[in-house]
Design an enzyme around this catalytic site. Structure first.
Site, short mmCIF file in Angstrom:
data_model
loop_
_atom_site.label_atom_id
_atom_site.label_comp_id
_atom_site.label_asym_id
_atom_site.label_seq_id
_atom_site.Cartn_x
_atom_site.Cartn_y
_atom_site.Cartn_z
N ALA A 208 16.90 -21.86 -38.01
CA ALA A 208 15.55 -22.10 -37.48
C ALA A 208 15.18 -21.01 -36.49
O ALA A 208 15.93 -20.70 -35.57
CB ALA A 208 15.49 -23.47 -36.81
N GLN A 209 14.00 -20.43 -36.69
CA GLN A 209 13.57 -19.34 -35.82
C GLN A 209 12.60 -19.83 -34.75
O GLN A 209 12.78 -19.62 -33.57
CB GLN A 209 12.87 -18.25 -36.64
CG GLN A 209 13.77 -17.53 -37.60
CD GLN A 209 12.98 -16.59 -38.52
OE1 GLN A 209 11.84 -16.24 -38.24
NE2 GLN A 209 13.60 -16.18 -39.60
N ARG B 174 0.51 -25.55 -42.18
CA ARG B 174 1.24 -24.77 -43.18
C ARG B 174 0.74 -24.94 -44.62
O ARG B 174 0.70 -24.00 -45.39
CB ARG B 174 2.68 -25.29 -43.12
CG ARG B 174 3.68 -24.23 -43.09
CD ARG B 174 4.97 -24.82 -42.70
NE ARG B 174 5.36 -24.27 -41.42
CZ ARG B 174 6.53 -24.51 -40.85
NH1 ARG B 174 7.39 -25.32 -41.43
NH2 ARG B 174 6.82 -23.95 -39.72
N VAL C 272 21.60 -30.18 -36.48
CA VAL C 272 21.13 -30.76 -35.22
C VAL C 272 21.21 -32.29 -35.23
O VAL C 272 21.70 -32.90 -34.26
CB VAL C 272 19.70 -30.27 -34.87
CG1 VAL C 272 18.69 -30.55 -35.96
CG2 VAL C 272 19.19 -30.90 -33.58
N GLU D 117 2.28 -22.23 -32.81
CA GLU D 117 2.52 -22.14 -34.26
C GLU D 117 1.43 -22.90 -34.99
O GLU D 117 0.64 -23.63 -34.37
CB GLU D 117 3.91 -22.69 -34.61
CG GLU D 117 5.03 -21.77 -34.17
CD GLU D 117 6.41 -22.23 -34.60
OE1 GLU D 117 6.51 -23.11 -35.47
OE2 GLU D 117 7.39 -21.71 -34.04
N HIS E 39 10.66 -24.71 -48.28
CA HIS E 39 11.20 -24.57 -46.93
C HIS E 39 11.80 -25.87 -46.39
O HIS E 39 12.87 -25.85 -45.78
CB HIS E 39 10.08 -24.10 -46.01
CG HIS E 39 10.46 -23.88 -44.59
ND1 HIS E 39 11.47 -23.01 -44.22
CD2 HIS E 39 10.01 -24.43 -43.43
CE1 HIS E 39 11.60 -23.02 -42.90
NE2 HIS E 39 10.74 -23.89 -42.41
N SER F 244 10.78 -30.40 -36.66
CA SER F 244 11.99 -30.94 -37.30
C SER F 244 13.21 -30.91 -36.39
O SER F 244 14.03 -31.84 -36.44
CB SER F 244 12.29 -30.21 -38.60
OG SER F 244 12.27 -28.83 -38.39
N GLY G 286 11.32 -22.70 -33.24
CA GLY G 286 11.72 -23.40 -32.04
C GLY G 286 11.57 -24.90 -32.12
O GLY G 286 11.63 -25.48 -33.20
N HIS H 111 6.79 -22.86 -47.04
CA HIS H 111 6.46 -22.04 -45.87
C HIS H 111 5.63 -20.86 -46.35
O HIS H 111 5.99 -20.20 -47.34
CB HIS H 111 7.73 -21.55 -45.18
CG HIS H 111 7.50 -21.04 -43.80
ND1 HIS H 111 6.85 -19.86 -43.56
CD2 HIS H 111 7.81 -21.56 -42.58
CE1 HIS H 111 6.78 -19.66 -42.25
NE2 HIS H 111 7.35 -20.69 -41.63
N ARG I 43 4.73 -31.37 -42.92
CA ARG I 43 5.33 -31.40 -41.58
C ARG I 43 4.67 -30.39 -40.65
O ARG I 43 4.42 -29.24 -41.03
CB ARG I 43 6.83 -31.08 -41.70
CG ARG I 43 7.56 -31.00 -40.38
CD ARG I 43 9.02 -30.73 -40.62
NE ARG I 43 9.24 -29.43 -41.23
CZ ARG I 43 9.44 -28.31 -40.55
NH1 ARG I 43 9.46 -28.31 -39.22
NH2 ARG I 43 9.64 -27.18 -41.19
C1 SIN Z 1 9.10 -21.08 -38.43
O1 SIN Z 1 9.63 -20.52 -37.48
O2 SIN Z 1 8.06 -20.70 -38.95
C2 SIN Z 1 9.78 -22.29 -39.00
C3 SIN Z 1 9.78 -23.39 -38.05
C4 SIN Z 1 9.74 -24.69 -38.78
O3 SIN Z 1 10.00 -24.74 -39.98
O4 SIN Z 1 9.38 -25.70 -38.17
#
Ligand code: SIN
Length: 549
Positions: free
Chosen positions: A63-64, A293, A32, A130, A354, A394, A66, A247, A389
């Site tokens: 990346a899942q 996290r 990105v 999240e 992660h 990111s 978002g 993560h 983070r």
């Molecule tokens: C996640 O989908 O848990 C990872 C997203 C991220 O690392 O910011």
């Protein structure tokens, strides 16, 4: 001084004997940050993008969750800033965070104009929740395949943009510098074209992080820290390399890669439980499963240490099979390969490395400590992420700072790069055979055991000595393929992370030190280091003047 301080180049070469190419802006990395930078740079001149693998093999693609951005009517950049600072455990530079959260929404508009469609449709985007976010502000696409949709958008946009040339499967070995330490391009290797020198007016590092330095990681195999190692060898300052984000939830199935199980699953109400159904995060933090996290990761590690279990579980059964598959189609598909239905069975999980929080130091505009060299995205350390983070910041960072970096490079008074006669006289000191796979896996295991979530000074001291010993023969050899260069870079980055982790005598954010369990009473400080310097420099985290974000 160790070999990691001595080595300037990975291989011997003479630039005048190699093919020479010219470009205005060289972007090393095609995720990105790299593509956003390339598209911006193409407005001002020619651009060459190097990607080590095929374009879709980047952390961005995987990346899942978002992209976090303050878009909702009841949200604001100030609220996003507060959450980012709280997650960062005191170490964020506040001006960097303000830049991210204030400029983020315009980047989302830019993406929209470039063709990206987020989930939600005509009625407006649907925002997910999240860990660490005080409200729902995560945009997602195709359920849990945001990174893939983002890469498709950026690759298409780059293809439509005149002046961008992409070399995929092209390995950047080292940066070229002139006599005044200005970076003037890079030495590269391509399976078809071999070694080449690419001269550039501005060189932008956007090659991602170093998750592969750990045995347990959610990262793709390309994440070997090459750009951090390359910048170090060229003499650029690196910052906070001891901070790796773990993560909390990656798939724990014997023999399977540590696939990420997105935080968005907990955002949809899933709970972390042990094999008896005990909720792990209850009573540990006000936000429980949606705490930042580092808090959740520590919660799992402590719980497992107490119970003796090898892993925890994510319970998303309230979604049901259809609900899970609808919201998380990519995850449902992946889990089904292991015979797990995420909507009706517990998902076995464990934390894994992660995101590389530390990296090449930059200012707010992506400038590194070397003239002509810029960095953005995961490889850069610009103070946004502090010691931990905030989830889904990111991709936003890649967009905001990818653009800003180019704008700075265009403004900076840099003459065109003049080809120089470069000669690297690396001598091999080791003639014997080296089992690269063994070096790599020994390093990754040692990093996971000793420089992971819970650390101890004595063990890390042993690792520094051991990595220096391995370095003498692994960096004392010359290789002619990417796997050798990657191993050398991994060893370099592992060594630097461990040295930095040893120097940071406190527990903060992403990691805990058994021998230094509290935060440093001096306050939050960044750790800066440069090749050849015996000791790091310390710099206090920057507090911004409040100006009503
Ligand atoms: C996640 O989908 O848990 C990872 C997203 C991220 O690392 O910011």
């Amino acid at each position: 001084m160790s070999i990691f301080d001595e080595r300037r180049f990975l291989i011997p070469f003479r630039s005048q004997l190699l093919p020479q190419l010219f470009t205005d802006t060289l972007v090393i990395g095609g995720g990105v940050a790299g593509l956003r930078a390339a598209i911006e740079a193409a407005r001002h001149g020619t651009v060459t993008v190097l990607a080590k693998g095929p374009m879709e093999l980047s952390n961005t693609h995987w990346a899942q969750g978002g992209i976090a951005a303050a878009l909702a009517a009841d949200d604001s950049p100030a609220a996003h800033e507060r959450d980012t600072l709280a997650a960062g455990a005191g170490l964020c530079d506040e001006d960097a965070v303000q830049t991210l959260v204030r400029e983020g929404p315009a980047e989302i508009e830019w993406l929209h104009a470039a063709g990206m469609r987020f989930d939600g449709g005509d009625s407006g985007v649907s925002l997910g929740l999240e860990g660490g976010h005080g409200r729902a502000r995560i945009l997602h696409a195709d359920g849990d395949q945001t990174g893939r949709a983002l890469m498709r958008t950026l690759i298409d946009a780059a293809a439509r943009t005149r002046g961008i040339r992409v070399f995929d499967r092209c390995f950047a070995l080292d940066l070229c510098t002139d006599g005044a330490q200005r970076v003037t391009g890079a030495l590269t290797w391509h399976p078809r074209f071999g070694l080449q020198v690419l001269w550039a007016r501005a060189t932008i590092l956007a090659a991602g992080g170093a998750g592969q330095v750990y045995r347990e990681t959610s990262n793709p195999r390309v994440a070997t820290g090459d750009a951090i190692a390359m910048a170090w060898r060229a003499g650029a300052q690196v910052q906070d390399l001891e901070f790796m984000q773990f993560h909390p939830t990656t798939l724990y199935v014997a023999g399977a890669p540590r696939h990420l199980i997105s935080e968005a699953v907990r955002g949809e109400g899933a709970r972390l439980v042990d094999r008896h159904g005990v909720e792990i995060m209850q009573g540990r933090h006000a936000q429980a499963d949606l705490a930042p996290r580092d808090v959740v990761t520590r919660g799992i590690v402590e719980h497992l240490a107490g119970s003796g279990d090898s892993h925890a579980f994510l319970d998303a059964r309230h979604l049901g099979s259809d609900g899970f598959a609808r919201r998380f189609p990519g995850l449902a598909r992946m889990l089904s390969e292991y015979g797990i239905d995420g909507g009706s069975a517990l998902i076995p999980v464990h934390p894994a490395a992660h995101y590389t929080i530390g990296g090449v130091w930059t200012d707010l505009d992506g400038r590194t400590s070397l003239r002509g060299l810029y960095a953005c995205g995961e490889v850069a350390s610009n103070g946004v992420h502090g010691a931990n983070r905030l989830a889904s910041n990111s991709l936003l960072e890649g967009l905001v700072f990818g653009r800003r970096t180019v704008q700075a490079a265009i403004r900076d008074p840099l003459p065109d790069a003049v080809p120089m006669q470069w000669e690297s006289k690396v001598r091999t000191s080791v003639a014997g055979e080296l089992d690269l796979d063994d070096v790599r896996s020994s390093l990754r295991s040692a990093m996971w055991r000793n420089v992971g979530i819970v650390r101890d000074g004595a063990k890390m001291r042993d690792c520094v000595d051991m990595f220096a010993f391995w370095g003498r023969y692994a960096l004392g050899s010359v290789f002619d393929t990417p796997s050798g260069w990657e191993t050398q870079n991994l060893l370099t980055v592992g060594h630097l992370m461990t040295r930095a982790a040893l120097e940071r005598r406190e527990s903060r954010g992403a990691h805990t030190r058994l021998d230094w369990p509290a935060e440093d009473p001096v306050g939050p400080q960044h750790l800066l280091w440069r090749r050849g310097e015996a000791n790091p420099l310390w710099r206090a985290a920057l507090r911004a003047a409040r100006s009503g974000a």
